[in-house]
Design an enzyme around this catalytic site. Structure first.
Site, PDB file in Angstrom:
ATOM      1  N   GLN A 190     -45.080  30.223 -39.890  1.00  0.00           N
ATOM      2  CA  GLN A 190     -45.282  31.599 -40.353  1.00  0.00           C
ATOM      3  C   GLN A 190     -45.998  31.606 -41.700  1.00  0.00           C
ATOM      4  O   GLN A 190     -46.913  32.412 -41.930  1.00  0.00           O
ATOM      5  CB  GLN A 190     -43.938  32.323 -40.486  1.00  0.00           C
ATOM      6  CG  GLN A 190     -43.088  32.363 -39.238  1.00  0.00           C
ATOM      7  CD  GLN A 190     -43.782  33.014 -38.062  1.00  0.00           C
ATOM      8  OE1 GLN A 190     -44.438  34.034 -38.206  1.00  0.00           O
ATOM      9  NE2 GLN A 190     -43.651  32.407 -36.892  1.00  0.00           N
TER      10      GLN A 190
ATOM     11  N   TYR B 133     -37.377  28.936 -33.813  1.00  0.00           N
ATOM     12  CA  TYR B 133     -38.126  29.422 -32.654  1.00  0.00           C
ATOM     13  C   TYR B 133     -39.038  30.599 -33.006  1.00  0.00           C
ATOM     14  O   TYR B 133     -38.968  31.159 -34.089  1.00  0.00           O
ATOM     15  CB  TYR B 133     -37.240  29.714 -31.456  1.00  0.00           C
ATOM     16  CG  TYR B 133     -36.127  30.734 -31.539  1.00  0.00           C
ATOM     17  CD1 TYR B 133     -36.117  31.787 -32.421  1.00  0.00           C
ATOM     18  CD2 TYR B 133     -35.053  30.636 -30.646  1.00  0.00           C
ATOM     19  CE1 TYR B 133     -35.098  32.720 -32.433  1.00  0.00           C
ATOM     20  CE2 TYR B 133     -34.025  31.564 -30.645  1.00  0.00           C
ATOM     21  CZ  TYR B 133     -34.058  32.611 -31.540  1.00  0.00           C
ATOM     22  OH  TYR B 133     -33.050  33.526 -31.530  1.00  0.00           O
ATOM     23  N   GLU B 134     -39.920  30.914 -32.066  1.00  0.00           N
ATOM     24  CA  GLU B 134     -41.008  31.886 -32.251  1.00  0.00           C
ATOM     25  C   GLU B 134     -41.923  31.499 -33.400  1.00  0.00           C
ATOM     26  O   GLU B 134     -42.433  32.350 -34.125  1.00  0.00           O
ATOM     27  CB  GLU B 134     -40.463  33.303 -32.456  1.00  0.00           C
ATOM     28  CG  GLU B 134     -39.664  33.838 -31.303  1.00  0.00           C
ATOM     29  CD  GLU B 134     -40.343  33.605 -29.970  1.00  0.00           C
ATOM     30  OE1 GLU B 134     -41.586  33.689 -29.890  1.00  0.00           O
ATOM     31  OE2 GLU B 134     -39.633  33.311 -28.993  1.00  0.00           O
ATOM     32  N   GLY B 135     -42.147  30.209 -33.574  1.00  0.00           N
ATOM     33  CA  GLY B 135     -42.947  29.710 -34.683  1.00  0.00           C
ATOM     34  C   GLY B 135     -42.043  29.429 -35.854  1.00  0.00           C
ATOM     35  O   GLY B 135     -41.413  30.333 -36.401  1.00  0.00           O
TER      36      GLY B 135
END
Length: 574
Positions: A438, A431-433
């Protein structure tokens, strides 16, 4: 042994590795004196050790449940969150004029490290609220700030972020949620969102959802998305809770881990929302929250690694199994004396130090960017963010898995609690990319400056290593060579006009960069200690055993994409 907050490690890194003194020397953060920092870290350590750590296991065995439309949280979670809120810690880095303390993000990062290590499931809640506070501070109208910020900062209300939909994960632009103007300055928000961490709870107060949706004239893709504040209860003018908004929790996800964190499927059916920022500029506003969260998620991985390491070390010091190589030679008499167990403990400890140093270096760069406005600090913060997120979460997974291995067969038995750390931390790489995203961000967007920021960091590492050769050549020399290899790999990345050539090796490039950063931070620690002592010995371990991984990673990073696509789908299916 009970959980021990890593206060000494944080303080050492602040003082000797990431130049926190530069932050405290700015006018903006002049209140962050040494005494203030010590007092804050001490109080946060007490909270994490005495209040949060004891409920971690309850979050796993007594998960959050949805009962008759009401989310019931795990035993002790409400009280532990209340203790955090009562201390004012949610506003540690929030603006003072809204009720926050206005202190550096580096201190909030240290707090999140401790909270994640003690109870990762509950630690997700304040992390989301912190991100929402920053998004509102930077993008919301004065009216929204006045209504929401004081209550989010006090912990009376909590925040979430709503991006993902069943058909729109990493491709956020594919979302279908709609926002229709009501003609009175509000909007009717309709749509379904999934994977919404802490989408509801029984702590009381309001749950404030930041929701991405598309206005009727919004163009397809991310450029047509707007951001809205959609609260569970519509506030009255005096800030008291009014009528329930037209939204609901459809269900809670059944997950591999993080059982104490209610991950909701949210349904919005003409719910009343308020625009945050400009129309069709929602992704810019949400990215403020997401970037805050990316560093925070990297720290979640680091925190899980800390918790897993402490549990593994405790077991290794207690478990006796056969005759050890140090028997009769002053050893522990336990499995910690076996070479392979000692290797695992060393790797865990060394990578935790690396991940913590990278995360706090990123936080310091963010603070310096805010305090000075200098483009170089802002660029460094942006460059380090994907590395901190990806390496921190990879460290969380690797250390947690290794912790299970140290436990042997007992690591596979749930009652020991060793497996919980791995199950809880596994999602942080997603999650969060995802970590792949990244790494793509690192070699693409973060190198749009033609590598200026990357080379500035490489030059800094090399200059320090040159100086260190005079007093610590045995440690400095291999690091100097590694930095040269990193420079060459960075030059190769920049020479690729086709971004897909970079993307083919972006993950090993990111991990190779992190490996070299780890060598730099460990060398700084050794020199600060005078070359003798536990940190110097840990640095020698890292530079001899873990730093060499950079060579394979960076060789992998610079192969290009041709061999990937030479493998046909038929080849992969054979």
């Amino acid at each position: 042994m009970p959980f021990r907050a890593p206060v000494d490690d944080v303080r050492f890194i602040f003082d000797n590795v990431v130049d926190f003194d530069k932050v405290a020397a700015t006018d903006r953060f002049a209140e962050a004196s040494s005494d203030t920092v010590d007092a804050i870290l001490g109080e946060l350590a007490r909270l994490s050790e005495e209040v949060w750590a004891p409920i971690n296991r309850d979050g796993d065995t007594d998960p959050a449940m949805l009962e008759n439309g009401v989310v019931r949280t795990s035993k002790g979670f409400k009280e532990a969150f209340g203790a955090l809120a009562e201390g004012g810690w949610l506003g540690l880095s929030a603006a003072e004029d809204s009720g926050g303390m206005g202190l550096p993000l580096a201190l909030t990062s240290a707090m999140n490290d401790m909270l994640s290590a003690s109870c990762l499931s509950l630690g997700l809640n304040p992390l989301l609220t912190q991100g929402q506070i920053e998004a509102l501070e930077n993008h919301a109208s004065d009216a929204l700030k006045a209504m929401y910020l004081p209550k989010l900062i006090s912990g009376e209300w909590t925040g979430t972020m709503n991006l993902t939909e069943p058909q729109a994960g990493s491709d956020v632009g594919a979302l279908r949620s709609k926002a229709v103007p009501n003609g009175d300055g509000t909007y009717a928000i309709s749509g379904q969102k999934v994977y919404i961490s802490w989408g509801d709870h029984d702590f009381g107060g309001n749950v404030c959802h930041l929701v991405l949706a598309r206005l009727p004239d919004g163009v397809p893709g991310t450029k047509g998305i707007s951001l809205f504040m959609v609260p569970k209860y519509i506030p009255n003018e005096d800030g008291s809770l009014g009528e329930a908004n037209s939204l609901r929790v459809v269900s809670l996800e059944h997950k591999m881990g993080l059982h104490g964190s209610p991950t909701a499927v949210m349904e919005y059916d003409g719910a009343t929302g308020w625009l945050v920022g400009e129309e069709h500029k929602g992704m810019a506003a949400m990215f403020t929250m997401m970037n805050n969260a990316r560093l925070g998620v990297g720290i979640q991985g680091l925190g899980a690694a800390e918790g897993a390491y402490q549990k593994a070390l405790e077991f290794a010091l207690e478990r006796k199994q056969g005759r050890t190589p140090l028997e009769g030679k002053g050893g522990t008499g336990a499995i910690a004396d076996f070479a392979d167990v000692r290797r695992m403990l060393g790797e865990m400890r060394a990578d935790i130090f690396t991940a913590r140093s990278i995360a706090l270096a990123c936080a310091v760069a963010i603070d310096m960017g805010h305090a000075t406005g200098e483009a170089e600090w802002k660029a460094r913060a942006a460059f380090l963010t994907p590395i901190a997120k990806a390496f921190g979460t990879e460290t969380g997974m690797r250390v947690s898995e290794m912790g299970m291995q140290v436990h042997g067969g007992m690591g596979f038995i749930e009652e020991t609690g060793a497996a919980q750390f791995y199950r809880d931390v596994r999602v942080t790489a997603i999650y969060e990319g995802t970590n792949g995203i990244q790494a793509m961000d690192l070699v693409a967007r973060k190198m749009m400056d033609k590598g200026e920021t990357a080379f500035a960091l490489i030059d800094e590492m090399q200059a320090f290593t040159e100086t260190a050769r005079a007093s610590c050549d045995t440690l400095a020399e291999p690091l100097w060579q590694a930095i040269e290899t990193l420079r060459e790999a960075t030059e190769w990345m920049l020479a690729q006009g086709d971004l897909n050539e970079r993307f083919a090796g972006c993950v090993p490039y990111l991990m190779g960069f992190a490996r070299v950063l780890g060598g730099y931070y460990h060398l700084k620690a050794a020199l600060a200690e005078g070359g003798e002592g536990p940190r110097s010995r840990l640095a020698a371990f890292y530079l001899k055993r873990l730093l060499p991984e950079h060579a394979g990673l960076l060789a992998h990073a610079t192969v290009g994409a041709a061999d990937l696509y030479a493998l046909s789908i038929e080849d992969l299916s054979a």
